[in-house]
Scaffold this motif. Sequence first.
Motif, PDB file in Angstrom:
ATOM      1  N   UNK A  75       0.773  -1.098   0.236  1.00 34.59           N
ATOM      2  CA  UNK A  75      -0.036   0.084  -0.057  1.00 34.59           C
ATOM      3  C   UNK A  75       0.903   1.346   0.039  1.00 34.59           C
ATOM      4  N   UNK A  76       1.888   1.291   0.744  1.00 34.83           N
ATOM      5  CA  UNK A  76       2.861   2.295   0.873  1.00 34.83           C
ATOM      6  C   UNK A  76       3.525   2.419  -0.437  1.00 34.83           C
ATOM      7  N   UNK A  77       3.963   1.538  -1.148  1.00 31.03           N
ATOM      8  CA  UNK A  77       4.622   1.819  -2.439  1.00 31.03           C
ATOM      9  C   UNK A  77       3.845   2.321  -3.396  1.00 31.03           C
ATOM     10  N   UNK A  78       2.326   2.113  -3.415  1.00 31.21           N
ATOM     11  CA  UNK A  78       1.554   3.154  -4.286  1.00 31.21           C
ATOM     12  C   UNK A  78       1.988   3.002  -5.703  1.00 31.21           C
ATOM     13  N   UNK A  79       2.115   1.806  -6.589  1.00 38.09           N
ATOM     14  CA  UNK A  79       2.583   1.789  -7.956  1.00 38.09           C
ATOM     15  C   UNK A  79       4.007   2.046  -7.978  1.00 38.09           C
ATOM     16  N   UNK A  80       4.883   2.217  -7.077  1.00 38.91           N
ATOM     17  CA  UNK A  80       6.390   2.373  -7.462  1.00 38.91           C
ATOM     18  C   UNK A  80       6.887   0.955  -7.634  1.00 38.91           C
ATOM     19  N   UNK A  81       7.861   0.891  -8.739  1.00 36.01           N
ATOM     20  CA  UNK A  81       8.763  -0.155  -9.097  1.00 36.01           C
ATOM     21  C   UNK A  81       9.712  -0.543  -7.751  1.00 36.01           C
ATOM     22  N   UNK A  82      10.239  -1.843  -7.899  1.00 32.61           N
ATOM     23  CA  UNK A  82      11.343  -2.050  -6.698  1.00 32.61           C
ATOM     24  C   UNK A  82      12.487  -1.013  -6.594  1.00 32.61           C
ATOM     25  N   UNK A  83      12.437  -0.585  -5.403  1.00 37.35           N
ATOM     26  CA  UNK A  83      13.247   0.527  -5.152  1.00 37.35           C
ATOM     27  C   UNK A  83      14.606  -0.072  -4.579  1.00 37.35           C
TER      28      UNK A  83
END
Length: 328
Positions: free
Chosen positions: A269-277
Amino acid sequence: MREVRNIAVDPGEDGVRLDRWFRRRWPHVSQIQIQKMARSGQIRVDGSRAKPEQRVSAGETIRVPPLPEAPQAGDPKPELDRRDVMFVKSLVIYEDDEVLVLNKPAGLAVQGGTKTLMHVDRLLSAWGEGLERPRLVHRLDRDTSGVLVLGKSPGAAAKLSGSFARRRAEKTYWALVMGNPKPSEGVMELHLVKKGIGDREMVVPADPKDPNGDPAETEFVTVSRAAHRVAWMALRPHTGRTHQLRAHMLAMGHPILGDPKYKTEESAQLSGGLKLQLHARRLTLPHPSRGTLVLEAPISKELKEGFKRFGFDEHEAEPEPFKRRRRS
């Protein structure tokens, strides 16, 4: 090759991964074929069953089972087009007569598989074939970006592989993780084991007494924080297990944001669409013939997006954050 052969490991191959030992001698044999032969016990090292990722030592005897025949010279071979060549050449961040270094983008696999047609190993044809073709000496996950080192000759590749095997290569990854690890710096020691099959395979914590588990060690330092929500971490793996950083951070309770596999409901949920950081930022290791290589990869567009979202500035980081830890 239709017969079983027993071949001794050459001194120049000391420390090379078993699967890479095979691929250097028989390039037409796929990674999947090597894994299947190892799992079924057809490949052995000094008479014992062996894993594809284990390192071989000079003088050991490798049992080589019957292998598929190499394609004939006239067989069709996929050629790189001009765009492929321009693309892979644009990834170069360092090159000399012995070493090639790429800034691998997220989403590009290092080696191919049944459903993977575009990968680094294929793109290396841009430098030629045979002895002119650069050789992989380590790997990055498909979704991890950053420094990828290759040897431009068999001798250079063997020496570079040996540096990784003997832990003379210092790797620094940058990652954005959920929450704020406490303590903010330290060393994570946790055995890991592979569970599952195919796409469902994951690396999970293992009991130290589990014969299938492998010891894994990761050093970590917090570079910066975005309140209590997200931490920017510098990670240094002291061992080279599959998905080690991703599995260790999840086990710590601070999964890497954007991870499609090693995640929790909260981190997703916190990632919100981000790819692998996760980005292989810096690598320091001995040059095959002279001095020391200090290699740094500009951060990926995926990590830039994460930095922008949580207010981080890449210039905040020290080049070697782990030196600060050892001084304290």
